[in-house]
Motif scaffolding. Structure first.
Motif, mmCIF file in Angstrom:
data_model
loop_
_atom_site.group_PDB
_atom_site.id
_atom_site.type_symbol
_atom_site.label_atom_id
_atom_site.label_comp_id
_atom_site.label_asym_id
_atom_site.label_seq_id
_atom_site.Cartn_x
_atom_site.Cartn_y
_atom_site.Cartn_z
ATOM 1 N N TYR A 197 0.852 -1.195 0.000
ATOM 2 C CA TYR A 197 0.000 0.000 0.000
ATOM 3 C C TYR A 197 0.884 1.240 0.000
ATOM 4 O O TYR A 197 1.936 1.271 0.639
ATOM 5 C CB TYR A 197 -0.884 0.039 1.255
ATOM 6 C CG TYR A 197 -2.072 -0.881 1.228
ATOM 7 C CD1 TYR A 197 -1.925 -2.243 1.468
ATOM 8 C CD2 TYR A 197 -3.343 -0.385 0.975
ATOM 9 C CE1 TYR A 197 -3.029 -3.091 1.447
ATOM 10 C CE2 TYR A 197 -4.445 -1.220 0.956
ATOM 11 C CZ TYR A 197 -4.282 -2.574 1.195
ATOM 12 O OH TYR A 197 -5.371 -3.405 1.177
ATOM 13 N N ALA A 214 -7.802 -8.870 11.100
ATOM 14 C CA ALA A 214 -7.073 -8.308 12.236
ATOM 15 C C ALA A 214 -5.893 -7.455 11.803
ATOM 16 O O ALA A 214 -5.184 -6.908 12.634
ATOM 17 C CB ALA A 214 -6.584 -9.428 13.143
ATOM 18 N N SER A 215 -5.675 -7.346 10.506
ATOM 19 C CA SER A 215 -4.497 -6.611 10.048
ATOM 20 C C SER A 215 -4.718 -5.108 10.177
ATOM 21 O O SER A 215 -5.845 -4.625 10.186
ATOM 22 C CB SER A 215 -4.179 -6.967 8.599
ATOM 23 O OG SER A 215 -5.178 -6.464 7.751
ATOM 24 N N LYS A 216 -3.635 -4.379 10.257
ATOM 25 C CA LYS A 216 -3.704 -2.937 10.412
ATOM 26 C C LYS A 216 -2.493 -2.319 9.744
ATOM 27 O O LYS A 216 -1.503 -2.984 9.489
ATOM 28 C CB LYS A 216 -3.741 -2.580 11.884
ATOM 29 C CG LYS A 216 -2.666 -3.286 12.700
ATOM 30 C CD LYS A 216 -3.080 -3.419 14.152
ATOM 31 C CE LYS A 216 -2.062 -4.241 14.919
ATOM 32 N NZ LYS A 216 -2.487 -4.556 16.282
ATOM 33 N N LEU A 217 -2.592 -1.052 9.430
ATOM 34 C CA LEU A 217 -1.509 -0.337 8.782
ATOM 35 C C LEU A 217 -0.517 0.162 9.827
ATOM 36 O O LEU A 217 -0.890 0.854 10.765
ATOM 37 C CB LEU A 217 -2.060 0.853 7.998
ATOM 38 C CG LEU A 217 -2.872 0.556 6.750
ATOM 39 C CD1 LEU A 217 -3.393 1.848 6.150
ATOM 40 C CD2 LEU A 217 -2.051 -0.196 5.722
ATOM 41 N N THR A 218 0.730 -0.189 9.629
ATOM 42 C CA THR A 218 1.793 0.289 10.507
ATOM 43 C C THR A 218 2.700 1.201 9.693
ATOM 44 O O THR A 218 3.284 0.773 8.695
ATOM 45 C CB THR A 218 2.604 -0.888 11.071
ATOM 46 O OG1 THR A 218 1.723 -1.751 11.797
ATOM 47 C CG2 THR A 218 3.690 -0.380 11.997
ATOM 48 N N PHE A 219 2.806 2.439 10.132
ATOM 49 C CA PHE A 219 3.550 3.439 9.373
ATOM 50 C C PHE A 219 5.012 3.473 9.791
ATOM 51 O O PHE A 219 5.335 3.477 10.976
ATOM 52 C CB PHE A 219 2.932 4.828 9.591
ATOM 53 C CG PHE A 219 1.647 5.040 8.852
ATOM 54 C CD1 PHE A 219 0.465 4.491 9.325
ATOM 55 C CD2 PHE A 219 1.611 5.769 7.674
ATOM 56 C CE1 PHE A 219 -0.730 4.665 8.636
ATOM 57 C CE2 PHE A 219 0.422 5.954 6.986
ATOM 58 C CZ PHE A 219 -0.738 5.398 7.470
ATOM 59 N N GLY A 220 5.888 3.526 8.786
ATOM 60 C CA GLY A 220 7.297 3.775 9.024
ATOM 61 C C GLY A 220 7.558 5.263 8.936
ATOM 62 O O GLY A 220 6.659 6.077 9.162
ATOM 63 N N THR A 221 8.778 5.600 8.584
ATOM 64 C CA THR A 221 9.146 7.019 8.528
ATOM 65 C C THR A 221 8.899 7.639 7.149
ATOM 66 O O THR A 221 8.873 8.841 7.016
ATOM 67 C CB THR A 221 10.614 7.215 8.905
ATOM 68 O OG1 THR A 221 11.419 6.357 8.095
ATOM 69 C CG2 THR A 221 10.839 6.866 10.376
ATOM 70 N N TYR A 238 0.550 5.426 0.753
ATOM 71 C CA TYR A 238 -0.201 6.584 1.230
ATOM 72 C C TYR A 238 0.726 7.795 1.188
ATOM 73 O O TYR A 238 1.951 7.651 1.169
ATOM 74 C CB TYR A 238 -0.661 6.383 2.685
ATOM 75 C CG TYR A 238 -1.798 5.417 2.852
ATOM 76 C CD1 TYR A 238 -1.576 4.047 2.850
ATOM 77 C CD2 TYR A 238 -3.097 5.880 3.034
ATOM 78 C CE1 TYR A 238 -2.634 3.151 3.017
ATOM 79 C CE2 TYR A 238 -4.156 5.004 3.202
ATOM 80 C CZ TYR A 238 -3.916 3.645 3.193
ATOM 81 O OH TYR A 238 -4.964 2.770 3.355
ATOM 82 N N TYR A 240 4.380 7.117 2.236
ATOM 83 C CA TYR A 240 4.565 5.917 3.038
ATOM 84 C C TYR A 240 4.274 4.666 2.213
ATOM 85 O O TYR A 240 3.213 4.556 1.591
ATOM 86 C CB TYR A 240 3.635 5.920 4.246
ATOM 87 C CG TYR A 240 3.883 7.031 5.239
ATOM 88 C CD1 TYR A 240 3.137 8.201 5.215
ATOM 89 C CD2 TYR A 240 4.872 6.889 6.212
ATOM 90 C CE1 TYR A 240 3.353 9.209 6.138
ATOM 91 C CE2 TYR A 240 5.087 7.897 7.148
ATOM 92 C CZ TYR A 240 4.332 9.053 7.102
ATOM 93 O OH TYR A 240 4.548 10.044 8.024
ATOM 94 N N ARG A 248 1.000 -5.004 4.094
ATOM 95 C CA ARG A 248 -0.060 -5.422 4.986
ATOM 96 C C ARG A 248 -0.810 -6.616 4.429
ATOM 97 O O ARG A 248 -1.082 -6.676 3.238
ATOM 98 C CB ARG A 248 -1.025 -4.249 5.110
ATOM 99 C CG ARG A 248 -2.091 -4.290 6.155
ATOM 100 C CD ARG A 248 -3.302 -3.522 5.680
ATOM 101 N NE ARG A 248 -4.421 -4.420 5.719
ATOM 102 C CZ ARG A 248 -5.610 -4.156 5.221
ATOM 103 N NH1 ARG A 248 -5.819 -3.023 4.607
ATOM 104 N NH2 ARG A 248 -6.566 -5.027 5.332
ATOM 105 N N PRO A 251 -3.405 11.082 6.320
ATOM 106 C CA PRO A 251 -2.847 10.379 5.166
ATOM 107 C C PRO A 251 -3.892 10.168 4.081
ATOM 108 O O PRO A 251 -5.075 9.960 4.367
ATOM 109 C CB PRO A 251 -2.388 9.048 5.754
ATOM 110 C CG PRO A 251 -2.147 9.323 7.193
ATOM 111 C CD PRO A 251 -3.198 10.333 7.563
#
Lengths: 119, 111
Positions: B34, B96-103, B36, B87, B91, B44
């Motif tokens: 994904y 139960a999955s969710k978006l985890t953002f890096g830098t 964003y 970003y 994913r 986002p």
């Protein structure tokens, strides 16, 4: 794309008060919504996952009694910051999961964010 | 969910194509890529996502390598309004999955 709104966009409150932030999915139903927090020049940090009709699931280190989440309907989730303190000042962003017609997978759409300042 | 690696910043001249790379060497078979972007002080914005085939929409194109270990987001004609943090997120599609953002990558489009 799907539209997610947040209200208010900006709020200033005194230390010790509670603040409620609303998140709405405007043109779709969302069984799952998410709440993120973002500090200046940092990335988004997931706080909790909100499921309609059930208790929210909080990420490690997030106080569930301080950040109350209610997902009362398929289009509305609320985050209440209780007894706010200056360190709670941040940019709070909600997100809703949507499966658009014809899509094979769901996608998360984000609201515009709420900037909370606690004096 | 697999982690991603992106360059911290990039510059692009207005009107030129912006090519933003992302490495996700530990991606598994059921994980999507994904993209964003976040313009300053906004939430986002979803851009595009894909599994293994290249994808294109009105905003961008997503090129995923055959081994799926990396991808490139292409903005074909960058404008000043494309200046944002981009970003790349991997994913799976479980409930139960969710978006985890890096830098992310901070893209600066210049005149």
């Amino acid at each position: 794309g799907a539209v997610v709104s947040q209200h208010p966009s900006r709020v200033i409150c005194k230390s010790g008060t509670s603040v409620k932030i609303e998140c709405r999915s405007l043109d779709f139903q969302a069984t799952t919504m998410f709440w993120y927090r973002q500090f200046p020049k940092k990335s988004l940090m997931l706080m909790a996952t909100s499921n309609e009709g059930s208790k929210a699931t909080y990420e490690q280190g997030v106080e569930k009694d301080k950040f109350l989440i209610n997902h009362a309907s398929l289009t509305l989730s609320t985050l209440t910051v209780t007894s706010a303190h200056p360190e709670d000042s941040s940019f709070y962003i909600c997100s809703a999961r949507s499966l658009l017609r014809g899509a094979l997978t769901d996608t998360q759409y984000f609201g515009p964010g709420t900037r909370l300042t606690v004096l | 969910d697999a982690k991603t690696t992106q360059p911290p910043s990039m510059d692009c001249a207005e009107g030129r194509a912006a090519n933003l790379p992302c490495n996700h060497s530990t991606i598994s078979g059921n994980e999507y890529v994904y993209w964003y972007r976040q313009i300053h002080s906004q939430g986002p914005q979803y851009i595009i996502h894909g599994l293994k085939n290249n994808e294109t929409n009105e905003m961008a194109s997503l090129i995923i390598t055959e081994d799926r270990k990396s991808s490139t987001l292409i903005l074909p004609h960058a404008t000043l309004r494309d200046t944002a943090v981009y970003y790349c997120i991997v994913r799976n599609t479980g409930t139960a999955s969710k978006l985890t953002f890096g830098t992310g990558t901070r893209l600066q489009v210049t005149l």
